[in-house]
Design an enzyme around this catalytic site. Structure first.
Site, mmCIF file in Angstrom:
data_model
loop_
_atom_site.group_PDB
_atom_site.id
_atom_site.type_symbol
_atom_site.label_atom_id
_atom_site.label_comp_id
_atom_site.label_asym_id
_atom_site.label_seq_id
_atom_site.Cartn_x
_atom_site.Cartn_y
_atom_site.Cartn_z
ATOM 1 N N GLU A 131 -12.186 2.757 -4.797
ATOM 2 C CA GLU A 131 -11.226 3.775 -5.432
ATOM 3 C C GLU A 131 -11.724 3.829 -7.109
ATOM 4 O O GLU A 131 -11.929 2.492 -7.657
ATOM 5 C CB GLU A 131 -9.816 3.606 -5.478
ATOM 6 C CG GLU A 131 -9.434 3.934 -4.248
ATOM 7 C CD GLU A 131 -7.916 3.567 -3.858
ATOM 8 O OE1 GLU A 131 -7.252 3.663 -5.060
ATOM 9 O OE2 GLU A 131 -7.734 2.773 -2.915
ATOM 10 N N GLY A 188 1.919 3.241 -2.241
ATOM 11 C CA GLY A 188 2.790 3.299 -3.372
ATOM 12 C C GLY A 188 4.191 2.467 -3.230
ATOM 13 O O GLY A 188 4.997 2.653 -4.150
ATOM 14 N N GLU A 199 -9.716 -0.172 -7.081
ATOM 15 C CA GLU A 199 -9.472 -0.890 -5.742
ATOM 16 C C GLU A 199 -10.668 -0.644 -4.907
ATOM 17 O O GLU A 199 -11.252 0.433 -4.888
ATOM 18 C CB GLU A 199 -8.127 -0.284 -5.225
ATOM 19 C CG GLU A 199 -6.885 -0.804 -5.633
ATOM 20 C CD GLU A 199 -5.679 -0.451 -4.680
ATOM 21 O OE1 GLU A 199 -4.952 -1.396 -4.664
ATOM 22 O OE2 GLU A 199 -5.763 0.477 -3.860
ATOM 23 N N SER A 236 0.879 -1.073 0.098
ATOM 24 C CA SER A 236 -0.068 0.058 -0.033
ATOM 25 C C SER A 236 0.870 1.293 0.001
ATOM 26 O O SER A 236 2.105 0.995 0.147
ATOM 27 C CB SER A 236 -0.905 -0.119 1.273
ATOM 28 O OG SER A 236 -0.157 0.046 2.468
ATOM 29 N N ASP A 284 -7.992 6.327 3.467
ATOM 30 C CA ASP A 284 -7.169 7.563 3.758
ATOM 31 C C ASP A 284 -7.390 8.841 3.247
ATOM 32 O O ASP A 284 -7.606 9.945 3.896
ATOM 33 C CB ASP A 284 -5.557 7.444 3.490
ATOM 34 C CG ASP A 284 -5.037 6.841 2.189
ATOM 35 O OD1 ASP A 284 -6.131 6.726 1.278
ATOM 36 O OD2 ASP A 284 -4.053 6.427 2.025
ATOM 37 N N THR A 285 -7.973 8.828 2.002
ATOM 38 C CA THR A 285 -8.457 9.995 1.250
ATOM 39 C C THR A 285 -9.778 10.571 2.101
ATOM 40 O O THR A 285 -10.083 11.708 1.892
ATOM 41 C CB THR A 285 -8.713 9.638 -0.274
ATOM 42 O OG1 THR A 285 -9.753 8.638 -0.293
ATOM 43 C CG2 THR A 285 -7.374 9.472 -0.949
ATOM 44 N N ARG A 345 3.579 9.232 6.543
ATOM 45 C CA ARG A 345 2.491 10.329 6.656
ATOM 46 C C ARG A 345 2.524 10.534 8.099
ATOM 47 O O ARG A 345 2.000 9.565 8.955
ATOM 48 C CB ARG A 345 1.218 9.871 6.358
ATOM 49 C CG ARG A 345 0.173 10.765 6.183
ATOM 50 C CD ARG A 345 -1.142 10.092 5.734
ATOM 51 N NE ARG A 345 -1.101 9.408 4.382
ATOM 52 C CZ ARG A 345 -1.709 8.400 4.103
ATOM 53 N NH1 ARG A 345 -2.602 7.911 5.237
ATOM 54 N NH2 ARG A 345 -1.752 7.705 2.975
HETATM 55 P P1 AMP Z 1 -3.165 2.085 -5.943
HETATM 56 O O1 AMP Z 1 -2.120 1.710 -4.782
HETATM 57 O O2 AMP Z 1 -3.440 0.842 -6.866
HETATM 58 O O3 AMP Z 1 -4.372 2.629 -5.389
HETATM 59 O O4 AMP Z 1 -2.408 3.127 -6.818
HETATM 60 C C1 AMP Z 1 -2.079 4.316 -6.435
HETATM 61 C C2 AMP Z 1 -2.341 5.426 -7.391
HETATM 62 O O5 AMP Z 1 -1.313 4.883 -8.464
HETATM 63 C C3 AMP Z 1 -3.752 5.386 -7.882
HETATM 64 O O6 AMP Z 1 -4.404 6.302 -7.008
HETATM 65 C C4 AMP Z 1 -3.475 5.975 -9.280
HETATM 66 O O7 AMP Z 1 -3.273 7.409 -9.043
HETATM 67 C C5 AMP Z 1 -2.251 5.403 -9.752
HETATM 68 N N1 AMP Z 1 -2.428 4.163 -10.432
HETATM 69 C C6 AMP Z 1 -2.564 3.243 -10.240
HETATM 70 N N2 AMP Z 1 -2.852 2.091 -11.054
HETATM 71 C C7 AMP Z 1 -2.775 2.849 -12.161
HETATM 72 C C8 AMP Z 1 -3.046 2.590 -13.575
HETATM 73 N N3 AMP Z 1 -3.360 1.333 -13.775
HETATM 74 N N4 AMP Z 1 -3.245 3.582 -14.347
HETATM 75 C C9 AMP Z 1 -3.100 4.749 -14.156
HETATM 76 N N5 AMP Z 1 -2.797 5.182 -12.728
HETATM 77 C C10 AMP Z 1 -2.708 4.266 -11.587
#
Ligand code: AMP
Length: 413
Positions: free
Chosen positions: A283, A171, A300, A169, A307-308, A385
């Protein structure tokens, strides 16, 4: 054992620490767990906080706490049998979910359901449910367990693509692969950052979305016997992510009515499939001109506060945490009202520290309408954070500017 989620009217709301109280056991004690703990305590519920490290944010406000690896099924079972909670409330994904399935079969209540924790534990379970079982639109994707599968997957999906460990999670381990030159480093980063024993990686086609939202969705029991859970939606929350982690969020995020309906249909489909009661953070990516039919992609879902969604601590009459506690204890949800446009901006640490110190707090709170939540995390590391600034405005733009101004004035040393 009382199943409070199903029997709100028949539950005796005992006093905490009397042996008669409702006991809520939090699995995960971060900043979101702390707010859940506080809301539960406001309703006179006994709260036990669990996490892998001592003095985690929710532990600092809970009645009791336990430090253990929540991926250790035996340790998890032991603490649950010792504490005998009315509600087991996961606040993180990385849990011994097989054990939660067994505990649920033995009669313990897992929020929202043990199967939901199992399916959302990693990106694979939820992606397969959403795309393959429910047929919801998602980015194209493949999974890879080794480098050869990874290279095959990239060849199929094409560039650009997003590479993430299936269990991670904020990132961690996530990369955007734009050119061939990024392929090797993205694999190494994802593989090394992945949590859990079976490290797998998801390769997703990059979605050129115009807006990204979280739709907070509440499933709650109506106040009539034997009725099916009903679904409530909060106004959509827009957010900006950097390096796969959220930096600011705002509510409402303006959407055209048809797009909002699509978002709600997707959120209802996925939350119905997960079942149980509680608040979920769905999401979604939205692509296309807002004046025409837009495409909504499921990305997701968290079967818990998001968190948001911290923005709801100022922007709604009931925060996402209060809504979660109401839903899981079988209380009525009532009307969810947006007070004014609101925003949140995160406060990150710049460096590692074993005793973080905050400065600039007084200056930050001179920003009109601003509020701060400092999480009290005992340790800082780069980009962790540590707090969040919240603000209201006459417009979303004004609220965002104020939340950013407030957050920028706080330094973590
Ligand atoms: P996640 O942990 O999967 O929620 O990814 C974190 C963030 O990365 C997302 O909120 C998007 O801003 C970006 N992101 C994730 N997957 C994609 C995707 N397939 N295409 C474009 N942006 C993505």
């Amino acid at each position: 054992m009382a199943n409070v989620a199903n029997q709100a009217e028949s539950v005796a709301w005992g006093t905490p620490l009397s042996g008669q109280g409702q006991r809520l056991l939090l699995l995960g004690s971060g900043e979101l767990g702390r707010e859940v703990a506080l809301e539960a305590m406001r309703l006179g519920i006994e709260v036990i906080a669990v996490d892998a490290y001592a003095n985690a944010p929710a532990m600092q406000v809970a009645h009791r706490s336990h430090v253990l690896s929540m991926l250790d099924g035996r340790a998890l079972k032991q603490v649950i049998e010792q504490e005998r909670p009315s509600l087991i409330v996961p606040e993180v994904e990385a849990l011994a979910t097989e054990t939660l399935l067994e505990l649920e079969a033995d009669g313990w209540t897992v929020i929202p359901t043990a199967l939901a924790t199992r399916l959302t534990m990693d990106r694979e379970g939820i992606r397969r449910l959403a795309a393959e079982k429910l047929g919801l639109p998602t980015s194209p994707y493949r999974f890879a367990a080794n480098e050869m599968e990874y290279r095959d997957a990239i060849a199929t999906i094409g560039l650009p693509c997003v590479v993430k460990p299936v269990m991670s999670s904020s990132g961690k381990g996530q990369s955007l692969v734009k050119t061939d030159a990024d392929i090797d480093s993205a694999w190494t980063y994802a593989f090394e950052a992945g949590r859990g024993k079976d490290q797998r990686v998801i390769i997703e086609g990059f979605v050129k979305f115009d807006t990204e939202i979280t739709l907070l969705t509440v499933r709650s029991h109506p106040q009539v016997p034997d009725a099916q859970p009903t679904t409530h939606f909060c106004p959509p929350i827009g957010h900006r992510q950097q390096d796969g982690d959220y930096r600011e969020s705002w509510q409402p995020c303006a959407l055209n009515p048809k797009t909002l309906t699509k978002c709600q249909e997707i959120a209802k489909a996925i939350t119905d499939a997960l079942g149980g009661v509680g608040l979920f953070g769905v999401e979604l990516f939205i692509a296309g001109d807002p004046n025409q039919a837009q495409i909504v992609y499921f990305s997701e879902v968290s079967p818990r506060p998001h968190d948001t969604g911290m923005v709801t601590m100022v922007s709604q009459n009931m925060s996402e945490f209060e809504l979660h506690v109401r839903a899981i204890t079988g209380l009525p949800i009532g009307d969810i009202e947006q007070i004014r446009p609101g925003a949140s901006a995160v406060i990150l640490a710049n460096d590692t520290s074993n005793s973080p110190v905050f400065t600039g707090v007084a200056a930050a709170l001179t920003v009109p309408t601003s509020k701060l939540r400092l999480f009290g995390k005992p340790r800082a590391h780069k980009n962790r954070r540590m707090g969040v600034a919240l603000a209201l405005g006459d417009t979303v733009e004004e609220a965002r500017q104020r939340a950013r101004d407030c957050a920028e004035r706080v330094q973590v040393h």
